[in-house]
Design a protein around this motif. Structure first.
Motif, PDB file in Angstrom:
ATOM      1  N   PRO A   1     -63.599   7.839  16.325  1.00  0.00           N
ATOM      2  CA  PRO A   1     -64.223   6.623  16.036  1.00  0.00           C
ATOM      3  C   PRO A   1     -63.995   6.155  14.573  1.00  0.00           C
ATOM      4  O   PRO A   1     -63.456   6.621  14.314  1.00  0.00           O
ATOM      5  CB  PRO A   1     -65.792   8.078  15.219  1.00  0.00           C
ATOM      6  N   PHE A   2     -64.935   5.048  13.989  1.00  0.00           N
ATOM      7  CA  PHE A   2     -64.553   3.434  13.164  1.00  0.00           C
ATOM      8  C   PHE A   2     -65.600   4.132  11.998  1.00  0.00           C
ATOM      9  O   PHE A   2     -66.883   3.740  12.318  1.00  0.00           O
ATOM     10  CB  PHE A   2     -64.509   2.258  13.773  1.00  0.00           C
ATOM     11  N   ASN A   3     -64.372   4.666  10.851  1.00  0.00           N
ATOM     12  CA  ASN A   3     -65.909   5.010   9.972  1.00  0.00           C
ATOM     13  C   ASN A   3     -66.477   4.043   9.432  1.00  0.00           C
ATOM     14  O   ASN A   3     -65.525   2.790   8.974  1.00  0.00           O
ATOM     15  CB  ASN A   3     -65.332   5.305   8.978  1.00  0.00           C
ATOM     16  N   ARG A   4     -67.122   3.088   9.824  1.00  0.00           N
ATOM     17  CA  ARG A   4     -67.584   1.674   9.126  1.00  0.00           C
ATOM     18  C   ARG A   4     -68.433   1.029   7.669  1.00  0.00           C
ATOM     19  O   ARG A   4     -67.793  -0.175   7.439  1.00  0.00           O
ATOM     20  CB  ARG A   4     -68.708   0.441  10.252  1.00  0.00           C
ATOM     21  N   VAL A   5     -68.505   2.483   7.482  1.00  0.00           N
ATOM     22  CA  VAL A   5     -68.399   2.222   5.867  1.00  0.00           C
ATOM     23  C   VAL A   5     -67.639   2.801   5.030  1.00  0.00           C
ATOM     24  O   VAL A   5     -67.696   2.941   3.860  1.00  0.00           O
ATOM     25  CB  VAL A   5     -70.512   2.623   5.296  1.00  0.00           C
TER      26      VAL A   5
ATOM     27  N   ALA B   1     -51.069  -8.436   3.665  1.00  0.00           N
ATOM     28  CA  ALA B   1     -49.951  -7.617   3.895  1.00  0.00           C
ATOM     29  C   ALA B   1     -49.918  -6.917   5.341  1.00  0.00           C
ATOM     30  O   ALA B   1     -49.957  -6.306   6.491  1.00  0.00           O
ATOM     31  CB  ALA B   1     -49.919  -6.479   2.696  1.00  0.00           C
ATOM     32  N   THR B   2     -51.668  -6.113   5.006  1.00  0.00           N
ATOM     33  CA  THR B   2     -52.075  -4.859   6.605  1.00  0.00           C
ATOM     34  C   THR B   2     -51.947  -5.511   7.670  1.00  0.00           C
ATOM     35  O   THR B   2     -52.212  -5.850   8.720  1.00  0.00           O
ATOM     36  CB  THR B   2     -53.187  -4.616   6.322  1.00  0.00           C
ATOM     37  N   ARG B   3     -52.741  -7.035   7.923  1.00  0.00           N
ATOM     38  CA  ARG B   3     -53.269  -8.505   8.972  1.00  0.00           C
ATOM     39  C   ARG B   3     -51.763  -8.882   9.076  1.00  0.00           C
ATOM     40  O   ARG B   3     -51.274  -8.874  10.666  1.00  0.00           O
ATOM     41  CB  ARG B   3     -53.862  -9.370   8.909  1.00  0.00           C
ATOM     42  N   ALA B   4     -51.385  -9.297   8.721  1.00  0.00           N
ATOM     43  CA  ALA B   4     -49.458  -9.609   8.816  1.00  0.00           C
ATOM     44  C   ALA B   4     -49.164  -8.043   9.606  1.00  0.00           C
ATOM     45  O   ALA B   4     -48.357  -8.282  10.409  1.00  0.00           O
ATOM     46  CB  ALA B   4     -48.643  -9.470   7.304  1.00  0.00           C
TER      47      ALA B   4
ATOM     48  N   ILE C   1     -55.589  -1.905  15.599  1.00  0.00           N
ATOM     49  CA  ILE C   1     -54.474  -1.474  16.678  1.00  0.00           C
ATOM     50  C   ILE C   1     -53.904  -0.362  16.989  1.00  0.00           C
ATOM     51  O   ILE C   1     -53.380   0.379  17.805  1.00  0.00           O
ATOM     52  CB  ILE C   1     -52.965  -2.475  15.410  1.00  0.00           C
ATOM     53  N   PRO C   2     -54.599   0.989  16.366  1.00  0.00           N
ATOM     54  CA  PRO C   2     -54.532   2.187  16.832  1.00  0.00           C
ATOM     55  C   PRO C   2     -54.753   2.068  18.459  1.00  0.00           C
ATOM     56  O   PRO C   2     -54.532   3.236  19.382  1.00  0.00           O
ATOM     57  CB  PRO C   2     -55.136   2.844  16.028  1.00  0.00           C
TER      58      PRO C   2
ATOM     59  N   HIS D   1     -60.006  -2.177   6.144  1.00  0.00           N
ATOM     60  CA  HIS D   1     -60.220  -1.136   6.729  1.00  0.00           C
ATOM     61  C   HIS D   1     -59.968  -0.866   8.132  1.00  0.00           C
ATOM     62  O   HIS D   1     -59.350  -0.160   8.773  1.00  0.00           O
ATOM     63  CB  HIS D   1     -61.039  -0.246   6.763  1.00  0.00           C
ATOM     64  N   GLY D   2     -60.798  -1.870   9.165  1.00  0.00           N
ATOM     65  CA  GLY D   2     -60.669  -1.589  10.628  1.00  0.00           C
ATOM     66  C   GLY D   2     -59.044  -1.910  10.893  1.00  0.00           C
ATOM     67  O   GLY D   2     -58.801  -1.625  12.039  1.00  0.00           O
TER      68      GLY D   2
END
Length: 176
Positions: A73-77, A96-99, A56-57, A49-50
């Motif tokens: 704000p980042f929704n950590r949950v 895939a998302t990390r790449a 990147i955003p 999710h991060g």
């Protein structure tokens, strides 16, 4: 802070998490240490999710607008409300998302001078691009350790007197 060092570590996280979690039974993947703690599966979802919504955003916002706009704000949950999927599927999505995230980072063509650019964090105020990138790496490493600790916690009572030499068994993986 060297961008190449950061990306080298960031590229390793999905493989590290996969090595720890693939082919484990559900009782291991979804075990937590009680209220306000996360399972290894939830931690992997948090990392995913991060990458989808946070790192990147924020870096792109700094490059495009500097302190002119505050980060979302980042929704950590958020991952706790997702429908559960097989861990292999979750980890494939993370790979895939990390790449993509690392490719997006590379496409920015950042230089050492860019690391001093600033943005506005909703809680901390002004932060540098270097701090955001450093936090991304430290976040990965913190959660990789947290996954190992929650998995080790399965043996917290089984190790007997050996526990004395295993301080990770006395730590609990708090939801953070």
């Amino acid at each position: 802070m060297r961008i190449s060092d950061a990306t080298t570590l960031l590229a390793r996280t999905p493989t590290t998490v996969s090595a720890l979690l693939l082919d484990l039974p559900d009782e291991w993947l979804h075990r937590d240490d009680g209220p306000d703690t996360w399972s290894a599966y939830a931690i992997a979802g948090h990392l995913l999710h991060g990458d989808e919504t946070n790192w990147i955003p924020r870096i792109q916002l700094i490059v495009a607008h500097g302190t002119g706009r505050t980060f979302e704000p980042f929704n950590r949950v958020a991952m706790l409300s997702w429908d559960r999927e097989p861990v292999a599927t979750l980890l494939d999505r993370f790979h895939a998302t990390r790449a993509r995230a690392l490719q997006d980072l590379a496409n920015l063509g950042l230089t050492a001078d860019d690391l001093t650019l600033t943005g506005t964090h909703p809680e901390f105020g002004t932060v540098t691009l270097s701090q955001v990138l450093s936090a991304w790496v430290a976040h990965d490493l913190t959660h990789a350790a947290q996954i190992a600790e929650v998995l080790a916690g399965r043996y917290r009572h089984d190790v007997g007197p050996y526990r004395r030499y295993m301080p990770a068994l006395d730590r609990f993986a708090p939801a953070e």
